[in-house]
Design a protein around this motif. Structure first.
Motif, short mmCIF file in Angstrom:
data_model
loop_
_atom_site.label_atom_id
_atom_site.label_comp_id
_atom_site.label_asym_id
_atom_site.label_seq_id
_atom_site.Cartn_x
_atom_site.Cartn_y
_atom_site.Cartn_z
N UNK A 25 0.83 -1.20 0.00
CA UNK A 25 0.00 0.00 0.00
C UNK A 25 0.85 1.24 0.00
N UNK A 26 1.92 1.20 0.79
CA UNK A 26 2.75 2.39 0.92
C UNK A 26 3.43 2.74 -0.40
N UNK A 27 3.93 1.72 -1.12
CA UNK A 27 4.65 2.06 -2.33
C UNK A 27 3.72 2.43 -3.46
N UNK A 28 2.42 2.11 -3.32
CA UNK A 28 1.51 2.45 -4.40
C UNK A 28 0.73 3.73 -4.15
N UNK A 29 0.73 4.19 -2.91
CA UNK A 29 -0.13 5.34 -2.63
C UNK A 29 0.47 6.60 -3.23
N UNK A 239 11.98 -0.82 7.25
CA UNK A 239 12.49 -1.49 6.06
C UNK A 239 12.24 -0.75 4.75
N UNK A 240 11.33 0.20 4.72
CA UNK A 240 11.07 0.91 3.48
C UNK A 240 12.26 1.79 3.14
N UNK A 241 12.37 2.18 1.86
CA UNK A 241 13.58 2.91 1.45
C UNK A 241 13.74 4.23 2.18
#
Lengths: 452, 442
Positions: A25-29, A239-241
């Motif tokens: 969800x985070x990388x697509x929002x 863990x996200x960039x």
């Protein structure tokens, strides 16, 4: 650079599924305030890290699911597929018909060796799909039999097969008043063995997360799903960039960078996690945060060893300089001050460049033998995370876990003194001597952290 | 005749200067060279600078090399490098540090370097354009131990101490792992490119393109740039060929320089110097280069150890021999005199001794070689053993050699570890009230 996640046992699988959900969800929002190039770079980095291109272009999580019972895994896989955005690979799960019965020895000595080849095969297939292996992220709980026992065995196998990889173990500590009677035995055996093969052990305590759900997020009936969501949010924020200091591109080696800053000394591998703000979605819409406010709270949480935003003891202060190291220990104990070895701040959100992290560079916070320039690091990204406009995470290698660890070892020792339930373990191959070795190892860890 | 000789000389020196200019070195004018023969003071600084800029690319890692244009530092650097190569003429090292005297000495040193270490060829090699995928292979050698560094920094508390060192070592290990992963990724991608471009190269023995060549195909702008670079290199090589053609004249001229020098000095100094040049004795002069000093210390230490080892072995061997002789005397009574049985027993003994000797295989320390190789993907050859040409080797062979080295080093490491553990157990046994807890067994 890609991370292969190994989800072990019921707890590991459930949290893992929530984690991939959060990440996807985070990388697509869409994020209004960031330039498109930034947003795209973030998405691409995150996708490469956690998902591979399945057939028909669907994102397939880089994960291996392991459990002894089929129920949890099938539920996990179907829930993931329902999201529509990502799914688990078709050939990436392993399960058997019958569980380990909460017996660590069963998981470690029997199930582990028996199914080692099949599981390592699955892992190898995932690794081969990666252009560059960034490391392994193993998720497990400490109380049960499969996650803890077999999980420890699999971690050892990973270390043997990939000696140069980074291995981060995420371990969920059971409720203090948990249902499993032998959970303290399982915990002791897991931690002592993981210390040998894993590079870093990131800990979540069920009690703490439960309190966060109850007090901060105002959830009335707290289910495991809520707890797992909170844990997944916290893990995702690590863990996200993000950009390491002075970097112009998103870091391609997240586990390596984490280890480099936090767990270079072999005796100190336990990491605790604090993430603020945490609140319910309804309150989120009406709240405004500032970086100075967030960082001040986080710093005090670190110093006073608070587990969450509420109930921080603001009386606790770092000691004034000039105290010789020998006296420092007792002095700090009186003050209930939490000495850190190393801290990593991860800041995500608007105006992140303006955030001043000088408070964390104070030498009084740290142990005497590591200079604060080395001990404290910061990662930043202007991308907001998971609907929180600003969010700050602290990964800390400090005396956070000293008391809980002491508690667990104490309880386990009391049981062991009367040899309660030990026969369940000896019948599968863990002898009393192995127990004693594990206790000794943990006592050593406790001593190291106490004299920080 | 004289004029012709002069003209020829000028031609020779200008070709040398052209070559040097092509190598990117600031070359002095041919006049400077000519004046140097007569030991004129002007132009000496230019000659020092020339030597410095020629030697610097070959010794980048020497701590004496500095980027500043300080003549005194450059003079020091040149002297230390010449010492490193074993140039034995005392006069050069006695030249003043401000670089005002001794142009003739410098000319002689320069020519010595041309001949001794193939200076020009080394520099040409460095500036060579290569389009292939290269990798360097470091095999053998033990690192020069710089003495006990850092142990004095290990104290109790305070910033630093043993725990800080352990922390730093852990950090180093993690950095190394990241590098390792990056290398693996590079190798995987290289393999992909090599396999995809099979059959595209004009040279059938190479058959696939390298990374540089593939990127050339993608961008025409790079192609024209590459063309320019290649043309420059061709002109450089042409000037080198020209120099080679005229080189014999240069050496004739150098002889005349040497004659001029010998004529200037007095007789005794002459003899002393020729002896010095011939024998290349160890320099006892002040030498500021750290590297040279540490090498000297290392060599002294090694020769001392070698001598001690020799005496020790002699002593051991004679003692063992004496005891063996006694044992053999006892055993001789038991051995049957039947020739066949005796032969069988002797053969068995021979085999056992042979096995023991091969187990004691000495780890001969090969000198460290650091060679650059071009990577080519080829089908495995049908022959079992590929004859190792000078400079061509098979990756699998190299891997086997490295694996052997690894197992040797690992066994040495385990032995050292167990020795260390025994030592600690002994020490612990002497201390009251302490228990030695080894790490968890796996």
């Amino acid at each position: 650079m890609s991370i292969v996640t190994v989800q072990l046992g019921q707890c590991g699988n459930q949290i893992g599924q929530e984690l991939f959900n959060v990440i996807s969800n985070d990388s697509h929002s869409s994020r209004g305030q960031c330039p498109k190039t930034e947003s795209e770079a973030y998405s691409i980095c995150s996708q490469e890290r956690f998902f591979s291109e399945g057939q028909n272009g669907a994102a397939s999580a880089r994960a291996v699911l392991v459990d002894m019972e089929p129920k949890v895994i099938s539920h996990t896989i179907s829930t993931a597929a329902k999201s529509g955005r990502w799914k688990y690979g078709d050939q990436s799960s392993f399960c058997q018909k019958q569980g380990s019965g909460n017996n660590w020895a069963n998981g470690f000595c029997v199930h582990g060796p028996r199914h080692e080849e099949d599981i390592m095969d699955l892992v190898r297939r995932e690794v081969e799909k990666c252009d560059r292996l960034g490391g392994f992220f193993n998720m497990m709980s400490m109380a049960g039999g499969t996650g803890s026992g077999m999980g420890t065995y699999i971690t050892q196998c990973l270390r043997d097969t990939y000696p140069h990889s980074f291995i981060l173990n995420q371990v969920t500590w059971p409720y203090g008043t948990g249902e499993v009677i032998v959970q303290n035995y399982n915990s002791v055996l897991t931690l002592s063995h993981l210390y040998q093969s894993s590079d870093a052990i990131l800990v979540h305590e069920n009690d703490t997360v439960h309190k966060i759900c109850a007090q901060l997020m105002n959830i009335k009936q707290i289910s495991f799903k809520d707890v797992n969501k909170v844990i997944a949010h916290q893990l995702g924020s690590v863990l996200q960039p993000a950009y390491t200091e002075g970097a112009s591109e998103y870091n391609r080696n997240p586990l390596g960078d984490l280890m480099k800053s936090m767990v270079c000394h072999p005796e100190y591998k336990l990491l605790g996690l604090r993430n603020i703000p945490q609140m319910s979605e309804t309150s989120l819409a009406y709240s405004v945060f500032t970086w100075p406010g967030l960082l001040k709270h986080l710093r005090q949480m670190l110093i006073a060893n608070a587990k969450m935003e509420e109930g921080i003891d603001w009386q606790v202060r770092p000691p004034a300089g000039g105290l010789p190291p020998a006296e420092k220990g007792t002095h700090n104990k009186q003050l209930r001050f939490n000495t850190s070895l190393a801290n990593l701040l991860i800041l995500r959100g608007k105006d992140v460049q303006s955030a001043d992290t000088g408070g964390f560079m104070d030498p009084a916070l740290y142990t005497s033998w590591l200079p604060p320039g080395v001990a404290s690091s910061t990662w930043r990204t202007p991308m907001s995370f998971n609907r929180y406009e600003k969010s700050a995470t602290l990964v800390s290698n400090s005396q956070f876990l000293l008391k809980p660890l002491d508690g667990i070892v104490g309880k386990a020792w009391n049981m062991f003194a009367s040899r309660a339930y030990v026969h369940q373990y000896t019948q599968f191959g863990i002898s009393e001597e192995d127990f004693l070795d594990s206790f000794t190892a943990l006592e050593q860890i406790i001593a190291s952290y106490t004299h920080l | 005749m004289q004029r012709e000789a002069n003209v020829k000389l000028k031609e020779v020196i200008s070709s040398l200067c052209k070559l040097l200019a092509g190598l990117g070195v600031e070359a002095p004018s041919p006049e400077t060279f000519r004046r140097g023969k007569f030991n004129r003071r002007d132009g000496t600084a230019d000659l020092w600078k020339l030597l410095y800029s020629l030697l610097k690319p070959l010794h980048q890692d020497c701590p004496c090399a500095s980027n500043k244009a300080n003549l005194a530092l450059q003079v020091d650097f040149v002297k230390s490098v010449l010492l490193h190569y074993g140039y034995g003429v005392r006069e050069l090292y006695q030249l003043p540090a401000d670089g005002s005297e001794g142009s003739r000495e410098l000319l002689l040193a320069l020519s010595w370097l041309f001949h001794r270490i193939n200076l020009l060829e080394q520099l040409l090699n460095k500036t060579r354009l290569s389009l292939g995928d290269e990798t360097t292979l470091c095999v053998g050698g033990t690192p020069l131990v710089e003495g006990s560094l850092g142990l004095s920094a290990v104290q109790g508390g305070g910033v630093g101490g043993a725990r800080y060192l352990e922390w730093l070592q852990g950090q180093l290990r993690f950095h190394w792992r990241a590098l390792h992963a990056a290398q693996e990724e590079k190798a995987a991608l290289l393999y992909k490119i090599h396999t995809y471009t099979k059959g595209c190269h004009s040279n059938p023995s190479i058959s696939h393109l390298s990374v540089a060549e593939t990127s050339l195909i993608k961008s025409p702008r790079q192609q024209s740039r590459m063309l320019m670079l290649l043309e420059c290199e061709i002109t450089l090589l042409e000037s080198y060929l020209e120099w080679k053609r005229l080189e014999p004249l240069y050496w004739h001229w150098m002889e005349s320089v040497l004659d001029a020098r010998l004529a200037d000095d007095s007789q005794e100094v002459l003899i002393a110097n020729t002896i010095a040049m011939a024998s290349g004795f160890k320099r006892k002069d002040k030498d500021s280069c750290q590297r040279n000093q540490s090498m000297k210390r290392e060599m002294d230490r090694l020769s001392k150890e070698l001598l001690q080892l020799k005496w020790g072995l002699q002593g051991e061997a004679s003692a063992k021999r004496a005891s063996w002789c006694k044992r053999v005397e006892h055993k001789e009574q038991d051995i049957p005199l039947d020739p066949q049985e005796f032969g069988a027993i002797a053969l068995k003994l021979h085999d056992r001794v042979g096995q023991k000797l091969s187990a004691l295989r000495c780890n001969n320390v090969k000198p460290a070689t650091n060679t650059a190789y071009r990577l080519l993907l080829r089908e495995t050859t049908k022959q079992k053993t590929l004859p190792v040409h000078a400079g061509e080797t098979e990756a699998s062979q190299v891997i086997n050699e490295l694996k052997e080295m690894e197992s040797d080093l690992l066994s040495e490491l385990t032995k050292l570890r167990s020795d260390c553990k025994d030592e600690m157990l002994e020490m612990m046994a002497g201390v009251d009230g302490m228990i030695f807890i080894p790490p968890l067994k796996r």
